[in-house]
Design a protein around this motif. Structure first.
Motif, short mmCIF file in Angstrom:
data_model
loop_
_atom_site.label_atom_id
_atom_site.label_comp_id
_atom_site.label_asym_id
_atom_site.label_seq_id
_atom_site.Cartn_x
_atom_site.Cartn_y
_atom_site.Cartn_z
N UNK A 166 0.82 -1.20 0.00
CA UNK A 166 0.00 0.00 0.00
C UNK A 166 0.86 1.26 0.00
N UNK A 167 0.67 2.12 -1.01
CA UNK A 167 1.53 3.31 -1.10
C UNK A 167 1.32 4.26 0.07
N UNK A 168 2.40 4.89 0.51
CA UNK A 168 2.33 5.87 1.59
C UNK A 168 2.23 7.29 1.04
N UNK A 169 2.35 7.40 -0.29
CA UNK A 169 2.34 8.74 -0.90
C UNK A 169 1.40 8.74 -2.09
N UNK A 170 1.02 9.95 -2.49
CA UNK A 170 0.26 10.16 -3.71
C UNK A 170 1.20 9.86 -4.88
N UNK A 171 0.98 8.74 -5.56
CA UNK A 171 1.93 8.33 -6.60
C UNK A 171 1.88 9.24 -7.82
N UNK A 172 0.79 10.00 -7.95
CA UNK A 172 0.72 10.98 -9.06
C UNK A 172 1.70 12.11 -8.79
N UNK A 173 1.76 12.53 -7.53
CA UNK A 173 2.61 13.63 -7.13
C UNK A 173 4.07 13.20 -6.98
N UNK A 174 4.26 11.90 -6.80
CA UNK A 174 5.60 11.38 -6.55
C UNK A 174 5.93 10.24 -7.50
N UNK A 175 6.19 10.56 -8.77
CA UNK A 175 6.49 9.49 -9.73
C UNK A 175 7.75 8.70 -9.36
N UNK A 176 8.68 9.31 -8.64
CA UNK A 176 9.88 8.58 -8.20
C UNK A 176 9.51 7.48 -7.23
N UNK A 177 8.55 7.77 -6.36
CA UNK A 177 8.07 6.79 -5.40
C UNK A 177 7.47 5.60 -6.15
N UNK A 178 6.70 5.90 -7.16
CA UNK A 178 6.08 4.86 -7.99
C UNK A 178 7.17 4.00 -8.62
N UNK A 179 8.19 4.66 -9.13
CA UNK A 179 9.27 3.94 -9.81
C UNK A 179 10.04 3.06 -8.83
N UNK A 180 10.44 3.63 -7.70
CA UNK A 180 11.26 2.89 -6.73
C UNK A 180 10.56 1.65 -6.20
N UNK A 181 9.32 1.85 -5.75
CA UNK A 181 8.65 0.75 -5.05
C UNK A 181 7.78 -0.13 -5.92
N UNK A 182 7.40 0.34 -7.11
CA UNK A 182 6.44 -0.43 -7.90
C UNK A 182 6.93 -0.83 -9.28
N UNK A 183 7.79 0.01 -9.88
CA UNK A 183 8.29 -0.34 -11.20
C UNK A 183 9.57 -1.15 -11.10
N UNK A 184 10.54 -0.64 -10.36
CA UNK A 184 11.83 -1.32 -10.21
C UNK A 184 11.69 -2.71 -9.58
N UNK A 185 10.67 -2.89 -8.77
CA UNK A 185 10.46 -4.18 -8.10
C UNK A 185 9.71 -5.17 -8.98
N UNK A 186 9.22 -4.67 -10.13
CA UNK A 186 8.51 -5.53 -11.09
C UNK A 186 7.30 -6.25 -10.48
N UNK A 187 6.61 -5.56 -9.60
CA UNK A 187 5.44 -6.17 -8.98
C UNK A 187 4.36 -6.49 -9.99
N UNK A 188 4.36 -5.75 -11.09
CA UNK A 188 3.32 -5.92 -12.10
C UNK A 188 3.27 -7.35 -12.64
N UNK A 189 4.43 -7.99 -12.72
CA UNK A 189 4.42 -9.33 -13.33
C UNK A 189 3.63 -10.32 -12.48
N UNK A 190 3.58 -10.10 -11.16
CA UNK A 190 2.78 -10.99 -10.31
C UNK A 190 1.30 -10.79 -10.57
N UNK A 191 0.90 -9.53 -10.67
CA UNK A 191 -0.51 -9.23 -10.91
C UNK A 191 -0.94 -9.83 -12.24
N UNK A 192 -0.07 -9.70 -13.24
CA UNK A 192 -0.40 -10.21 -14.57
C UNK A 192 -0.50 -11.72 -14.59
N UNK A 193 0.38 -12.35 -13.87
CA UNK A 193 0.37 -13.82 -13.84
C UNK A 193 -0.98 -14.34 -13.35
#
Lengths: 314, 315
Positions: A166-193
């Protein structure tokens, strides 16, 4: 306990007004006199038995709790802080049962608390609702996402899964936060699976607030196996997919918790606190405050909610 | 089950604030008379409002939405001031055409509108068939904190259409549950979403961009309409019977509650709004135009469009 949504198979619940005495937040005020033996006892306690669940479901819960205890264990967590009559509780005739296990973070840990629970709620129509929940919340000294896992068995052929950081920040306002915790970690592949399985569909909570709390890679799905092989297929999905995916995401989350944290400045900390407080109070308000008294009677509900509210600090 | 577009994400279109639009048009017209300028402009606007290559229900929907917005907002909007070769452009072989239409808010009259932006793209596909993308979005300025408006239709085949219809929030909904309640619960936007999702051919669509997922509201309609080849015309039927009325209802809600509604916005809040709005514009350009344009139009045209945009608008 259930996080912030009501599954369609749950009883429709009217909001209740529960006046809960607010306990000042230091460490929990109930004694933590647990020795090693007592800790072992907890491991073998009602919590870890996970009665009423299928094996793969139970295995998933045990995996996740063990991962938290083994990797976070004594470096980060105090012993359980829950009095015995809240550790395991039930209503008068035993048709509703629950367990609650909470370990608060030590002062120097970024972890606020971790929580594990199950609820077994016999339904008037026959059958039962089984709700299993694992959560990990962080302090405002860090911006690492919270962990949330919830698997609700509405019937042997219909489950709802909520698994998210669960994000602690507004990911729209903090794209770096989105990248660090959600893109770089490749969490999306689990959701897609999971998404690719025909038995899995997105689940839309009736709570708009909950929909917004969930991250962009959050897994909020129903698992439905209608045909003859229904229950076996459900177990297979949990064994082959839900269990490994949950373990992977838990591992990623623990890596974040124990890794090199980012220094959170004063103003940021204030915003984090405000935001966390809203998330936590909404969770309790939407999910527990109304349902617990109905399921367990006022006295038991008050007792359990008092502990939860104290730990959640709301 | 979510299925992904082969082309990246949504053509969200360029989101720019044309604050220096007047000075730009002066520069452009230094070698042309003002009547020539008007003619060019008229040509551009006409080309945009043609919405060519689309089925009648799809075209009618877009034309209706654009005229509703323009009529309702009236003198709050300045005329389109894009150069003609940005209002309408194509690639070298003519296999891809596109049109852009922006109108900025009339600042002196205290309009709450930053700008509205409409666009269409038509692109012939190597496999035969064509890709058609139409969009209309409206951005509000920090005089209000109300949500923006967005609709986008992406048709990649006669039997497949992606629809995005939303009032994207301008505040952190987790931090502002009252805002969530005012704009998303009281307006019953979710009911419209549920109605559409009950149609059998309608399935959820999940954008491949995590940022876009964060941008849209909890009541966003993000769906894929998939019909059988054995049922030609079914997509058009769904647009006419279901998408059209719902889109108009949602636009109505936006016009009433957001574009023309009054909100109290304090100084500090205004600063945050400006920053957040600015970030959204930058990011959507990055996600949207960055990958699509060179691919569809070739680097030369792409550079021209993007260059014109960056010159004219403050991002």
């Amino acid at each position: 306990m259930s996080c912030t949504f009501l599954p369609p198979c749950a009883c429709p619940l009217a909001p209740a007004n529960l006046p809960a005495p607010k306990i000042p937040r230091t460490r929990p005020s109930f004694p933590c006199r647990l020795s090693m033996e007592k800790q072992q006892l907890i491991r073998g306690s009602k919590l870890m038995e996970f009665p009423y669940l299928t094996d793969p479901h139970r295995d998933t819960m045990v995996d996740l709790i063990s991962a938290m205890e083994n990797r976070l264990g004594s470096h980060h967590l105090l012993p359980s802080s829950v009095p015995p009559d809240v550790e395991h509780y039930q209503n008068e005739n035993g048709t509703s049962q629950g367990t609650l296990h909470i370990r608060c973070g030590i002062d120097s840990s970024p972890i606020d608390f971790v929580l594990a629970s199950w609820l077994h709620l016999e339904q008037p129509t026959g059958g039962a609702l089984d709700i299993t929940n694992i959560a990990g919340y962080l302090k405002s000294s860090t911006d690492v996402p919270h962990f949330q896992f919830e698997l609700v068995k509405c019937s042997p052929t219909f489950l709802i899964l909520f698994l998210d950081l669960i994000p602690r920040k507004d990911t729209v306002f903090s794209p770096d936060y989105l990248k660090t915790y959600y893109e770089d970690t490749q969490l999306e592949k689990f959701r897609q699976r999971l998404d690719q399985l025909p038995e899995v569909q997105p689940y839309f909570s009736s709570s708009l607030y909950f929909r917004r709390v969930v991250s962009p890679t959050g897994i909020v799905v129903s698992i439905k196996c209608e045909d003859g092989a229904g229950p076996e297929r459900v177990e297979e999905i949990i064994r082959e997919h839900v269990r490994p995916i949950s373990n992977d995401i838990m591992r990623i989350w623990i890596d974040m918790c124990v890794g090199e944290g980012v220094e959170v400045g004063e103003t940021e900390r204030a915003v984090l606190e405000k935001r966390d407080s809203l998330i936590k109070s909404k969770a309790i308000e939407m999910d527990l405050s109304s349902s617990m008294p109905k399921q367990f009677g006022q006295e038991v509900a008050d007792r359990v909610l008092r502990v939860i509210k104290s730990v959640y600090n709301v | 089950m979510a299925v992904r577009l082969t082309l990246p994400v949504i053509f969200f279109s360029s989101h720019f604030s044309p604050s220096s639009s007047r000075s730009r048009s002066k520069t452009f017209s230094s070698s042309a008379s003002s009547s020539q300028m008007e003619l060019n402009n008229e040509f551009g606007v006409t080309k945009f409002k043609e919405f060519p290559y689309l089925s009648a229900p799809h075209r009618n929907l877009m034309v209706d939405l654009v005229s509703t917005v323009e009529n309702r907002l009236g003198s709050q909007l300045l005329p389109c001031s894009l150069p003609p070769d940005v209002q309408y452009y194509q690639n070298q072989t003519g296999s891809a055409h596109a049109s852009l239409h922006t109108r900025s808010g009339n600042k002196p009259s205290h309009s709450q509108i930053d700008f509205i932006l409409g666009s269409w793209i038509h692109c012939e596909l190597p496999t035969g068939g064509a890709l058609n993308i139409t969009s209309l979005s409206a951005f509000l300025n920090p005089l209000t904190d109300a949500p923006n408006f967005l609709i986008e239709l992406i048709q990649s085949s006669p039997t497949s259409l992606i629809l995005i219809l939303d009032l994207p929030p301008r505040k952190d909904l987790v931090l502002c549950p009252d805002y969530l309640h005012t704009f998303y619960e009281e307006t019953q936007l979710d009911t419209r979403k549920q109605i559409l999702e009950k149609i059998p051919e309608v399935k959820p669509y999940i954008s491949s961009s995590l940022y876009i997922r964060s941008l849209v509201s909890p009541t966003a309609i993000m769906v894929r309409i998939e019909t059988e080849a054995s049922q030609p015309g079914r997509v058009e039927e769904v647009i006419k019977d279901h998408v059209d009325p719902i889109a108009k209802e949602v636009l109505g809600i936006w016009l009433d509650q957001c574009a023309c509604g009054k909100r109290e916005v304090g100084e500090a809040e205004r600063a945050i709004l400006e920053k957040r709005d600015g970030l959204i514009k930058i990011k959507t350009i990055e996600v949207d135009l960055g990958s699509n344009f060179p691919r569809l139009f070739g680097p030369e045209v792409a550079d021209r469009i993007l260059g014109a945009m960056r010159d004219v608008f403050t991002v």
